[in-house]
Design a protein around this motif. Structure first.
Motif, PDB file in Angstrom:
ATOM      1  N   LYS A  97       0.849  -1.191   0.000  1.00  0.00           N
ATOM      2  CA  LYS A  97       0.000   0.000   0.000  1.00  0.00           C
ATOM      3  C   LYS A  97       0.884   1.241   0.000  1.00  0.00           C
ATOM      4  O   LYS A  97       0.549   2.267  -0.581  1.00  0.00           O
ATOM      5  CB  LYS A  97      -0.886   0.007   1.256  1.00  0.00           C
ATOM      6  CG  LYS A  97      -1.944  -1.067   1.270  1.00  0.00           C
ATOM      7  CD  LYS A  97      -2.638  -1.139   2.612  1.00  0.00           C
ATOM      8  CE  LYS A  97      -3.309   0.196   2.960  1.00  0.00           C
ATOM      9  NZ  LYS A  97      -4.032   0.085   4.271  1.00  0.00           N
ATOM     10  N   LYS A  98       2.029   1.119   0.662  1.00  0.00           N
ATOM     11  CA  LYS A  98       2.986   2.212   0.737  1.00  0.00           C
ATOM     12  C   LYS A  98       4.384   1.607   0.747  1.00  0.00           C
ATOM     13  O   LYS A  98       4.810   1.025   1.736  1.00  0.00           O
ATOM     14  CB  LYS A  98       2.767   3.041   2.007  1.00  0.00           C
ATOM     15  CG  LYS A  98       3.809   4.127   2.226  1.00  0.00           C
ATOM     16  CD  LYS A  98       3.625   4.775   3.590  1.00  0.00           C
ATOM     17  CE  LYS A  98       4.733   5.782   3.891  1.00  0.00           C
ATOM     18  NZ  LYS A  98       4.604   6.328   5.266  1.00  0.00           N
ATOM     19  N   LEU A  99       5.073   1.717  -0.378  1.00  0.00           N
ATOM     20  CA  LEU A  99       6.426   1.178  -0.475  1.00  0.00           C
ATOM     21  C   LEU A  99       7.405   2.343  -0.362  1.00  0.00           C
ATOM     22  O   LEU A  99       7.550   3.147  -1.285  1.00  0.00           O
ATOM     23  CB  LEU A  99       6.633   0.439  -1.793  1.00  0.00           C
ATOM     24  CG  LEU A  99       7.965  -0.292  -1.954  1.00  0.00           C
ATOM     25  CD1 LEU A  99       8.118  -1.388  -0.903  1.00  0.00           C
ATOM     26  CD2 LEU A  99       8.090  -0.891  -3.350  1.00  0.00           C
ATOM     27  N   VAL A 100       8.052   2.445   0.771  1.00  0.00           N
ATOM     28  CA  VAL A 100       8.957   3.562   1.041  1.00  0.00           C
ATOM     29  C   VAL A 100      10.240   3.408   0.232  1.00  0.00           C
ATOM     30  O   VAL A 100      10.835   2.323   0.184  1.00  0.00           O
ATOM     31  CB  VAL A 100       9.281   3.645   2.544  1.00  0.00           C
ATOM     32  CG1 VAL A 100      10.302   4.751   2.825  1.00  0.00           C
ATOM     33  CG2 VAL A 100       7.996   3.887   3.340  1.00  0.00           C
ATOM     34  N   VAL A 101      10.657   4.488  -0.402  1.00  0.00           N
ATOM     35  CA  VAL A 101      11.901   4.499  -1.173  1.00  0.00           C
ATOM     36  C   VAL A 101      13.056   4.785  -0.222  1.00  0.00           C
ATOM     37  O   VAL A 101      13.023   5.778   0.518  1.00  0.00           O
ATOM     38  CB  VAL A 101      11.857   5.565  -2.281  1.00  0.00           C
ATOM     39  CG1 VAL A 101      13.184   5.599  -3.038  1.00  0.00           C
ATOM     40  CG2 VAL A 101      10.705   5.282  -3.241  1.00  0.00           C
TER      41      VAL A 101
END
Length: 232
Positions: free
Chosen positions: A153-157
């Motif tokens: 849902k939220k893939l942090v870079v």
């Protein structure tokens, strides 16, 4: 009566050539040592594992990737006779093969290699009935079937550490994660890539979010792998 000593000598010679980057000679003596080791110890003995590791590394340096893959598969199948399915020893072989595939073939081309490896090491089904849904779920939880970048849902870079930039460190980092019933990343451990890039990737993975995984009507914990690619 001297066969075991000869095996060890041939192995040492092969490793010496390998360390001196004479990979063709390393291959010659490596194959001789493996052949004799199979005779002395048996093709499926625990002692043979050391020789299989040596040959997979030599083949990689010679760009003989099909032979490398064969060695990995044989190593895994042999090791499984002596270690539990969830053992660190088997996990290390899977991790190492994933690193080999991604480093040498990149993100897209590595998938067929990973799929073949996964199919080759998959335990044979017994007579117990198991649904296709259950089969897919358990495969998703394994390293080679669980690339989960697209499921976040939220893939942090991750941040690109300045020290790593200064050293021109780049490439792929693989992070194994455990996701809890709420979709939160419970743990993250990188097993491929530059040391500084690993730390940055682990931090990003821990901050990522996933949808809860529902299995058999309830939320469950799952494992998977996040792939990061650092490019200058």
């Amino acid at each position: 009566k001297n066969e075991k000593s000869i095996v060890r000598t041939l192995y040492d010679v092969a490793v010496t050539y390998y360390l001196n980057e004479d990979f063709w000679q390393a291959n010659k003596f490596g194959l001789e040592s493996l052949s004799l080791a199979e005779k002395v110890f048996g093709k499926e003995s625990k002692d043979i594992l050391l020789f299989l590791v040596m040959m997979r590394e030599i083949y990689t340096k010679l760009n003989k990737y099909n032979e490398t893959e064969d060695m990995y598969i044989r190593q895994y199948l042999t090791a499984r006779k002596y270690f539990d399915e969830d053992s660190d020893e088997l996990q290390e072989i899977e991790d190492s093969f994933s690193c080999f595939a991604y480093y040498n073939f990149g993100m897209s081309v590595s998938k067929p290699r990973l799929d073949r490896f996964k199919a080759a090491i998959k335990p044979k089904k017994d007579n117990t009935a198991i649904s296709e849904e259950a089969t897919n779920f358990f495969e998703e939880g394994k390293l080679n079937g669980g690339i989960i970048n697209g499921k976040a849902k939220k893939l942090v870079v991750p941040n690109y550490p300045q020290g790593a930039r200064n050293r021109f460190a780049q490439g792929i980092v693989l992070v194994r994660v455990v996701i809890d019933e709420q979709g939160e990343v419970e743990s993250a451990k990188a097993f491929c890539g530059d040391k500084d890039l690993r730390k940055a990737s682990e931090s990003a993975a821990r901050a990522s979010k996933f949808s809860p995984t529902i299995f058999d009507g309830k939320a469950v914990k799952v494992t998977g792998t996040i792939v990061y690619n650092f490019v200058q």
